[in-house]
Write a protein that holds these residues in place. Structure first.
Motif, PDB file in Angstrom:
ATOM      1  N   PHE A 187       0.847  -1.265  -0.129  1.00 16.94           N
ATOM      2  CA  PHE A 187      -0.213  -0.234   0.078  1.00 16.94           C
ATOM      3  C   PHE A 187       0.901   1.322   0.140  1.00 16.94           C
ATOM      4  N   PHE A 188       1.650   1.389   1.208  1.00 14.83           N
ATOM      5  CA  PHE A 188       2.742   2.696   0.731  1.00 14.83           C
ATOM      6  C   PHE A 188       3.122   2.950  -0.105  1.00 14.83           C
ATOM      7  N   THR A 189       3.986   1.878  -1.353  1.00 15.30           N
ATOM      8  CA  THR A 189       4.544   1.593  -2.454  1.00 15.30           C
ATOM      9  C   THR A 189       3.631   2.410  -2.980  1.00 15.30           C
ATOM     10  N   GLY A 190       2.833   2.169  -3.051  1.00 11.36           N
ATOM     11  CA  GLY A 190       2.001   2.423  -4.686  1.00 11.36           C
ATOM     12  C   GLY A 190       1.095   1.133  -5.274  1.00 11.36           C
ATOM     13  N   TYR A 191       1.011  -0.067  -4.811  1.00  9.08           N
ATOM     14  CA  TYR A 191       0.962  -1.406  -5.398  1.00  9.08           C
ATOM     15  C   TYR A 191      -0.258  -2.101  -5.760  1.00  9.08           C
ATOM     16  N   HIS A 192      -1.271  -2.252  -6.162  1.00  9.33           N
ATOM     17  CA  HIS A 192      -2.278  -2.756  -6.488  1.00  9.33           C
ATOM     18  C   HIS A 192      -2.381  -3.950  -4.888  1.00  9.33           C
ATOM     19  N   PRO A 193      -3.649  -3.382  -3.770  1.00 12.37           N
ATOM     20  CA  PRO A 193      -3.867  -3.917  -2.958  1.00 12.37           C
ATOM     21  C   PRO A 193      -4.367  -5.707  -3.326  1.00 12.37           C
ATOM     22  N   SER A 194      -4.631  -6.200  -4.153  1.00 13.16           N
ATOM     23  CA  SER A 194      -4.750  -7.443  -4.507  1.00 13.16           C
ATOM     24  C   SER A 194      -3.932  -8.030  -5.294  1.00 13.16           C
ATOM     25  N   GLN A 246       1.716  -5.163  -9.245  1.00  5.24           N
ATOM     26  CA  GLN A 246       1.425  -4.519 -10.762  1.00  5.24           C
ATOM     27  C   GLN A 246       1.267  -2.485  -9.510  1.00  5.24           C
ATOM     28  N   ARG A 247       1.697  -1.933 -10.509  1.00  5.69           N
ATOM     29  CA  ARG A 247       1.512  -0.540  -9.568  1.00  5.69           C
ATOM     30  C   ARG A 247       0.381  -0.003  -9.762  1.00  5.69           C
ATOM     31  N   TRP A 248       0.151   0.832  -8.875  1.00  8.39           N
ATOM     32  CA  TRP A 248      -1.853   1.406  -9.099  1.00  8.39           C
ATOM     33  C   TRP A 248      -1.467   3.363  -8.073  1.00  8.39           C
ATOM     34  N   GLY A 249      -1.901   3.157  -9.298  1.00  5.77           N
ATOM     35  CA  GLY A 249      -2.048   5.008  -8.632  1.00  5.77           C
ATOM     36  C   GLY A 249      -2.838   6.160  -9.304  1.00  5.77           C
ATOM     37  N   TRP A 250      -3.143   6.997  -9.014  1.00  4.89           N
ATOM     38  CA  TRP A 250      -4.080   8.135 -10.257  1.00  4.89           C
ATOM     39  C   TRP A 250      -3.279   8.660 -11.097  1.00  4.89           C
ATOM     40  N   GLY A 251      -2.947   7.798 -12.103  1.00 10.50           N
ATOM     41  CA  GLY A 251      -2.286   8.154 -12.842  1.00 10.50           C
ATOM     42  C   GLY A 251      -3.336   8.924 -14.232  1.00 10.50           C
ATOM     43  N   ASP A 252      -2.215   8.483 -15.903  1.00  7.22           N
ATOM     44  CA  ASP A 252      -2.789   8.683 -16.431  1.00  7.22           C
ATOM     45  C   ASP A 252      -4.498   7.796 -17.010  1.00  7.22           C
ATOM     46  N   ASN A 253      -3.958   6.178 -16.368  1.00  6.88           N
ATOM     47  CA  ASN A 253      -4.701   5.751 -16.752  1.00  6.88           C
ATOM     48  C   ASN A 253      -6.309   4.975 -16.279  1.00  6.88           C
ATOM     49  N   ASN A 254      -5.969   5.669 -14.625  1.00 10.72           N
ATOM     50  CA  ASN A 254      -7.138   5.156 -13.590  1.00 10.72           C
ATOM     51  C   ASN A 254      -7.779   6.609 -13.449  1.00 10.72           C
ATOM     52  N   LEU A 275       7.728   6.111   7.335  1.00  9.97           N
ATOM     53  CA  LEU A 275       7.778   8.211   6.778  1.00  9.97           C
ATOM     54  C   LEU A 275       9.192   7.563   7.911  1.00  9.97           C
ATOM     55  N   GLU A 276       9.115   6.910   8.261  1.00 14.44           N
ATOM     56  CA  GLU A 276      10.446   7.483   9.157  1.00 14.44           C
ATOM     57  C   GLU A 276      11.715   6.649   8.678  1.00 14.44           C
ATOM     58  N   ARG A 277      11.888   6.165   8.376  1.00 15.18           N
ATOM     59  CA  ARG A 277      12.506   4.563   6.869  1.00 15.18           C
ATOM     60  C   ARG A 277      12.533   5.840   5.920  1.00 15.18           C
ATOM     61  N   CYS A 278      11.628   5.842   4.598  1.00 20.48           N
ATOM     62  CA  CYS A 278      12.167   6.220   3.792  1.00 20.48           C
ATOM     63  C   CYS A 278      12.325   7.643   3.072  1.00 20.48           C
ATOM     64  N   GLN A 279      12.409   8.026   1.942  1.00 23.96           N
ATOM     65  CA  GLN A 279      11.803   9.071   1.277  1.00 23.96           C
ATOM     66  C   GLN A 279      10.835   8.948   1.016  1.00 23.96           C
ATOM     67  N   VAL A 280      10.703  11.086   0.670  1.00 30.38           N
ATOM     68  CA  VAL A 280       9.345  11.299   0.504  1.00 30.38           C
ATOM     69  C   VAL A 280       8.734  10.643  -0.459  1.00 30.38           C
ATOM     70  N   SER A 281      10.062  10.361  -1.763  1.00 27.61           N
ATOM     71  CA  SER A 281       9.036   9.789  -3.014  1.00 27.61           C
ATOM     72  C   SER A 281       8.858   8.455  -3.109  1.00 27.61           C
ATOM     73  N   VAL A 282       9.131   7.396  -1.467  1.00 34.65           N
ATOM     74  CA  VAL A 282       8.897   6.462  -1.664  1.00 34.65           C
ATOM     75  C   VAL A 282       7.375   6.400  -1.586  1.00 34.65           C
ATOM     76  N   ASN A 283       6.847   7.093  -0.632  1.00 32.20           N
ATOM     77  CA  ASN A 283       5.212   7.830  -0.320  1.00 32.20           C
ATOM     78  C   ASN A 283       4.496   7.697  -1.761  1.00 32.20           C
ATOM     79  N   LYS A 284       3.251   6.501  -2.250  1.00 34.81           N
ATOM     80  CA  LYS A 284       2.614   6.875  -3.002  1.00 34.81           C
ATOM     81  C   LYS A 284       0.783   6.029  -2.538  1.00 34.81           C
ATOM     82  N   THR A 285       1.203   6.559  -0.940  1.00 35.66           N
ATOM     83  CA  THR A 285      -0.488   6.072  -0.728  1.00 35.66           C
ATOM     84  C   THR A 285      -1.314   7.732  -1.079  1.00 35.66           C
ATOM     85  N   PRO A 286      -2.616   7.991  -0.619  1.00 31.83           N
ATOM     86  CA  PRO A 286      -3.357   8.729  -0.788  1.00 31.83           C
ATOM     87  C   PRO A 286      -3.005   9.573  -0.196  1.00 31.83           C
TER      88      PRO A 286
END
Length: 565
Positions: free
Chosen positions: A294-301, A305-313, A340-351
């Motif tokens: 969830f945190f890195t922006g992959y599909h929960p199921s 597969q990357r998942w996000g509010w991108g060009d195709n969604n 949040l403490e471990r990763c740089q901001v760019s990793v976070n792809k949550t809503p």
């Protein structure tokens, strides 16, 4: 002593000799590595703390997989090919991705290197032809006193690879080769197909041949009614293989399985059952695998597969999968705080990182990780209109910020400004996406634009331009919260507005900010007079500056200025 080779599935391996445990291209958040099969993320292994080193053949998502890597401790030794794809963005390199994930013990290598590890284990980095889209990659040859194993995943049979393997011909105990080439939509294969892989093995003469990657990662046979990325499955591969190799040379098992070697003899093979073998002895497993996905922006199921509010969604489709994990995420603020403490901001792809990135960044930079984790755990409901997000999400974020007593007043003011910007920019982004759908760039469109500009020029002085609704004016003192990039000394404000190419961030000089202040219903003739008197400039110069500046904004986005008054 013996050497264990565990083929987990796809192209993921564990090499173990004595206490030394090495992972290769690990995808670990799927119990069964079948990428077409929807599954809630769960660790293949229950305990990853005993991993000593990880090797990556290249930086594709199904080899260097961020959700899986976040299950490893931060000081584990990571070995990667330090040759980024030519022309690629720096942040897409293996080094940048691993650094952003919080790893500190990085060891770059190049083809031709030999990495010496403990327990007499050496890994040869073999040159390989880059992938079809230009990704640099390598093959790996694992050498111990017990076994010589080739990991030739995702590579084609090239002269460079053969030259590097010449000294090992006839000595390799087991060669892992692709089950079939993937179809690239540009019209070529990206790995060895079954014929090419077997021809390569005819040359290499390994004692045993095993399959990896390709359709091994697909659930079920290829579907005849669809254009499949891997049109040839493992059954087809085996049928071709028995015509080219002795049956005794083929490893018939489908992973996950373990090969046990001692003094270059395959002593036994054991099939693994990850769904049973790696269950915790007692209690429930914390949902870390789901959270890293969830945190890195992959599909929960579909965690490969990357998942996000991108060009195709669209917005609704992006939010829908989060419904099933809402309560799990809400109850996991401790694990989210760690990420949040471990990763740089760019990793976070949550809503939270997509919808309120500046608010979240402000909290993280201020070390308010507990509150930041609560924001990440706030999942917006499915919405029918973007405006519903104001009440359904941004109001909840605002309430969380207002109810936090530990915030100092200056930080609270910065957070209020960040949330104001995030809310406004979200709606601008929604409009930008809509404008992109409607935008046309052809001769007729350009002719109409030129005609429109001519009409504006001829009737300029009588026009009453006003600012449209889809913009945001950010003062210089708040611009530090808008973007980390420094402003030039001449910048007075930043104008954010919707365009077909996305959100535009237009730096404004003091004069340009003054001109926008004048767009309040007065005519351009009145604006020219006021500005000319205030700055002691000739009328013609002011008129020309107004037309040039405002017509540029109009050309970029017809929603920024309303000329119809």
């Amino acid at each position: 002593m013996q050497t264990f080779i565990e083929h987990l599935g796809h192209t993921s391996f564990v090499i173990q000799r004595g206490p030394l445990r090495v992972l290769i291209d690990p995808v670990l958040v799927l119990r069964e590595l079948e990428f077409r099969q929807p599954a809630c993320p769960a660790w293949f292994f229950d305990d990853l703390s005993s991993v000593d080193a990880v090797f990556f053949s290249h930086a594709h998502d199904d080899h260097l997989h961020p959700p899986s890597l976040l299950g490893l401790r931060e000081d584990v030794a990571l070995y990667f090919l330090d040759r980024p794809k030519p022309g690629a963005a720096p942040e897409s390199s293996a080094r940048a991705i691993l650094t952003a994930l919080g790893f500190r013990n990085l060891h770059p290598f190049l083809e031709g290197d030999v990495v010496e590890l403990a327990q007499d284990l050496r890994i040869h980095i073999l040159p390989a032809q880059c992938s079809g889209e230009g990704e640099e990659q390598c093959a790996l040859l694992v050498e111990t006193p017990d076994v010589l194993a080739l990991d030739a995943v995702d590579v084609t049979d090239s002269p460079r690879t053969r030259e590097a393997l010449e000294a090992f011909r006839g000595r390799v105990d087991v060669a892992f080769v692709p089950t079939g080439a993937s179809v690239q939509w540009q019209g070529f294969w990206n790995q060895m197909d079954s014929v090419g892989a077997l021809a390569f093995c005819d040359w290499l003469k390994p004692a045993r041949i095993a399959t990896c990657g390709g359709t091994l990662s697909m659930a079920g046979r290829p579907r005849e009614d669809r254009l499949e990325r891997y049109p040839v499955d493992r059954a087809h591969w085996m049928a071709a293989a028995v015509t080219r190799a002795h049956d005794s040379a083929l490893v018939p098992w489908k992973p996950p399985y373990r090969l046990v070697y001692g003094e270059h003899v395959l002593e036994r093979c054991a099939l693994l059952q990850p769904g049973r073998r790696f269950e915790p002895a007692r209690g429930q497993r914390r949902p870390q695998a789901l959270l890293t996905t969830f945190f890195t922006g992959y599909h929960p199921s579909k965690p490969i597969q990357r998942w996000g509010w991108g060009d195709n969604n669209d917005l609704v489709r992006w939010l829908e999968p989060f419904e099933a994990i809402r309560e799990v995420v809400r109850a996991s603020t401790r694990d989210l705080r760690y990420l949040l403490e471990r990763c740089q901001v760019s990793v976070n792809k949550t809503p939270a990182a997509v919808l309120a990135p500046r608010t979240l960044r402000c909290l993280v930079e201020g070390k308010a990780f507990e509150l930041a984790a609560r924001l990440v755990s706030l999942l917006p409901s499915k919405v029918s209109e973007p405006t519903d997000m104001d009440a359904g999400y941004f109001a909840a974020v605002e309430a969380a910020l207002l109810s936090e007593p530990a915030l100092e007043e200056p930080q609270r003011e910065d957070l209020a400004a960040c949330l104001w910007m995030d809310r406004g920019l979200f709606h601008i982004q929604c409009m930008s996406r809509r404008m992109k759908e409607l935008a046309r760039r052809d001769e007729r469109t350009e002719a109409l634009r030129a005609s429109h500009q001519s009409v504006l020029r001829d009737s300029l002085l009588q026009r009453r331009p006003v600012l449209g609704p889809y913009h945001l004016r950010v003062t210089r003192d708040l611009a530090r919260l808008l973007d980390a990039r420094p402003l030039s000394p001449e910048t007075s404000e930043v104008l954010c507005y919707a365009s077909p190419a996305g959100i535009r961030y237009q730096p404004l000089s003091t004069l340009e900010a003054l001109l926008l202040d004048q767009c309040d219903g007065r005519t351009v003739a009145e604006m020219v007079g006021d500005v000319s008197a205030a700055l002691s400039l000739p009328h013609d110069d002011v008129r020309s500056a107004i037309f040039t500046f405002l017509s540029h904004l109009s050309h970029e986005s017809p929603l920024v200025l309303d000329w119809s008054h």
